[in-house]
Design a protein around this motif. Structure first.
Motif, PDB file in Angstrom:
ATOM      1  N   PHE A 123       0.831  -1.198   0.000  1.00 48.71           N
ATOM      2  CA  PHE A 123       0.000   0.000   0.000  1.00 48.71           C
ATOM      3  C   PHE A 123       0.870   1.254   0.000  1.00 48.71           C
ATOM      4  N   GLY A 124       0.281   2.353  -0.464  1.00 51.46           N
ATOM      5  CA  GLY A 124       1.017   3.610  -0.510  1.00 51.46           C
ATOM      6  C   GLY A 124       2.151   3.594  -1.509  1.00 51.46           C
ATOM      7  N   ASN A 125       1.999   2.819  -2.571  1.00 52.53           N
ATOM      8  CA  ASN A 125       3.064   2.689  -3.565  1.00 52.53           C
ATOM      9  C   ASN A 125       2.446   2.553  -4.950  1.00 52.53           C
ATOM     10  N   SER A 126       3.271   2.704  -5.971  1.00 52.57           N
ATOM     11  CA  SER A 126       2.771   2.611  -7.341  1.00 52.57           C
ATOM     12  C   SER A 126       3.920   2.284  -8.283  1.00 52.57           C
ATOM     13  N   ILE A 127       3.565   1.795  -9.451  1.00 56.85           N
ATOM     14  CA  ILE A 127       4.546   1.463 -10.489  1.00 56.85           C
ATOM     15  C   ILE A 127       4.944   2.726 -11.236  1.00 56.85           C
ATOM     16  N   THR A 128       6.235   2.905 -11.468  1.00 58.95           N
ATOM     17  CA  THR A 128       6.712   4.054 -12.255  1.00 58.95           C
ATOM     18  C   THR A 128       7.328   3.647 -13.586  1.00 58.95           C
ATOM     19  N   ALA A 129       7.787   2.407 -13.715  1.00 60.76           N
ATOM     20  CA  ALA A 129       8.380   1.962 -14.980  1.00 60.76           C
ATOM     21  C   ALA A 129       8.314   0.448 -15.071  1.00 60.76           C
ATOM     22  N   LEU A 130       8.157  -0.055 -16.299  1.00 56.54           N
ATOM     23  CA  LEU A 130       8.132  -1.487 -16.579  1.00 56.54           C
ATOM     24  C   LEU A 130       9.105  -1.784 -17.712  1.00 56.54           C
ATOM     25  N   ASP A 131       9.974  -2.763 -17.518  1.00 50.77           N
ATOM     26  CA  ASP A 131      10.969  -3.120 -18.538  1.00 50.77           C
ATOM     27  C   ASP A 131      10.978  -4.635 -18.673  1.00 50.77           C
ATOM     28  N   GLU A 132      10.382  -5.130 -19.763  1.00 52.95           N
ATOM     29  CA  GLU A 132      10.299  -6.573 -19.961  1.00 52.95           C
ATOM     30  C   GLU A 132      11.564  -7.111 -20.606  1.00 52.95           C
ATOM     31  N   ASN A 133      12.012  -8.274 -20.130  1.00 55.12           N
ATOM     32  CA  ASN A 133      13.132  -8.975 -20.753  1.00 55.12           C
ATOM     33  C   ASN A 133      12.813 -10.468 -20.765  1.00 55.12           C
ATOM     34  N   GLU A 134      13.770 -11.278 -21.189  1.00 54.75           N
ATOM     35  CA  GLU A 134      13.498 -12.706 -21.347  1.00 54.75           C
ATOM     36  C   GLU A 134      13.248 -13.407 -20.010  1.00 54.75           C
ATOM     37  N   ASN A 135      13.634 -12.765 -18.910  1.00 52.28           N
ATOM     38  CA  ASN A 135      13.492 -13.382 -17.603  1.00 52.28           C
ATOM     39  C   ASN A 135      12.250 -12.923 -16.836  1.00 52.28           C
ATOM     40  N   GLY A 136      11.598 -11.882 -17.326  1.00 53.37           N
ATOM     41  CA  GLY A 136      10.434 -11.371 -16.631  1.00 53.37           C
ATOM     42  C   GLY A 136      10.233  -9.893 -16.895  1.00 53.37           C
ATOM     43  N   VAL A 137       9.592  -9.203 -15.944  1.00 53.02           N
ATOM     44  CA  VAL A 137       9.343  -7.773 -16.068  1.00 53.02           C
ATOM     45  C   VAL A 137      10.013  -7.074 -14.881  1.00 53.02           C
TER      46      VAL A 137
END
Length: 369
Positions: A123-137
């Motif tokens: 809680f009290g948090n949010s996503i600021t960036a997403l970078d997908e690669n072969e191992n995950g996000v």
């Protein structure tokens, strides 16, 4: 065990987390608010969505806190009654069905309590960036260290951050329906007793219903408007704008405006639908209003969220690690159901959809296919 990050701690996200945990995944829910969000309108659980909460063991608790309207009155702009019914209430439909109407905050709290022991909540948090690669996000957060997840699901509503980061700007997908909806609570200054009021005055109108054993009112106020200018989109400016529109009402405008100014749970946003050609890209998928918001005009947003969460978790479980196959099956199963339910919002402008249309739409999917 696949780690899944779910953005959004409302209804769709925690319900998805419940089912993912049941299927052996490790779900984490990140939510911008400091805890489960209070406030909001009464929502409906209808048709196949009732099967979802029954399978979760929540049908009886939901029935316990349901609203118990005796009927409704339709008022003229000056407040005199022009129609009444003890058989139906426009907020929920016929009063003799098995469908359940309850406050959104009650359902949110119920699902949160039911999942707290098995789901990680941020809680009290949010996503600021997403970078997908072969191992995950690889995920960056507003607070705390970055982490990597196998999958990311955006269940973060009409204004979805995940959708914006992965699919592009909101205006590519949002379709304004010509109005806004504000919801807030107040003391029961109208002394309503399990009876709701509907009124339309020009290009604005409201539904007022008593809740919490008639101690409180939940007010849903709608007004026609093109998209508001940017300076009116922050909560303070919206509150003043809504109070001004309420004050212009012929009946009880002053008291309603004052209630809006003082409400601790004031909310306002556009009546809009999200329409997308696809709900997934790579390891990221969208759920609920983030991918297909039908707007409150449909009356089916909550039911779609519940059903979509069950279907997505089921598709991921059956795919045995192949998220591409899972997301394809998810879209194949959900898209006809979503399209049918979205159409309810525009079937009868200014009023509820036909009872036959709603009955067909709410049951137009089987969970076990």
């Amino acid at each position: 065990m696949q780690a899944v990050l779910i953005s959004g701690g409302g209804i769709a996200g925690p319900v998805l987390a419940y089912w993912l945990h049941r299927h052996g995944f490790a779900p984490t829910v990140v939510e911008r608010a400091p805890g489960p969000r209070p406030g909001g309108q009464a929502v409906d659980i209808r048709g196949v969505a009732l099967d979802v909460i029954e399978r979760m063991g929540l049908l009886e608790p939901a029935q316990h806190v349901r609203t118990r309207m005796r009927g409704m009155s339709v008022l003229a702009p000056d407040g005199h009654e022009i129609e009444r019914s003890t058989e139906t209430a426009w907020s929920s439909g016929r009063l003799d069905t098995d469908d359940i109407e309850l406050l959104r905050e009650d359902l949110v709290r119920m699902v949160y309590d039911h999942t707290l022991a098995d789901v990680e909540y941020l809680f009290g948090n949010s996503i600021t960036a997403l970078d997908e690669n072969e191992n995950g996000v690889h995920v960056d957060f507003a607070h705390g260290a970055s982490r990597t997840f196998d999958l990311v699901i955006g269940a973060d509503g009409l204004r979805s951050t995940v959708r914006r980061l992965v699919f592009g700007p909101e205006d590519h997908f949002a379709h304004h329906l010509g109005s806004y909806l504000s919801v807030f609570s107040a003391d029961n200054f109208l002394s309503l007793d399990h009876w709701q009021l509907w009124l339309r005055d020009g290009d604005a109108g409201f539904c007022i219903m008593p809740v919490r054993d008639n101690t409180e009112l939940r007010i849903a106020f709608g007004f026609e408007s093109p998209p508001l200018a940017g300076h009116l989109r922050d909560t303070g400016a919206l509150r003043q704008h809504v109070a001004g529109r309420l004050a212009a009402l012929t009946w009880e405008g002053a008291r309603l405006a004052e209630a809006a100014r003082n409400a601790p749970d004031f909310y306002c946003d556009a009546m809009a639908q999200i329409r997308m050609d696809r709900w997934s890209l790579g390891r990221v998928a969208l759920l609920g209003d983030a991918g297909w918001c039908p707007s409150p005009l449909s009356g089916q947003g909550t039911s779609l969220a519940l059903v979509g969460a069950h279907v997505l978790a089921d598709c991921l479980a059956r795919a045995h690690g192949d998220h591409h196959a899972a997301y394809a099956r998810y879209e194949h199963r959900m898209r006809p159901f979503v399209t049918l339910n979205q159409s309810l919002a525009t079937e009868n402008p200014g009023g509820p959809p036909a009872e036959a249309s709603l009955t067909h739409a709410k049951n137009a999917l089987r969970l076990d296919t």
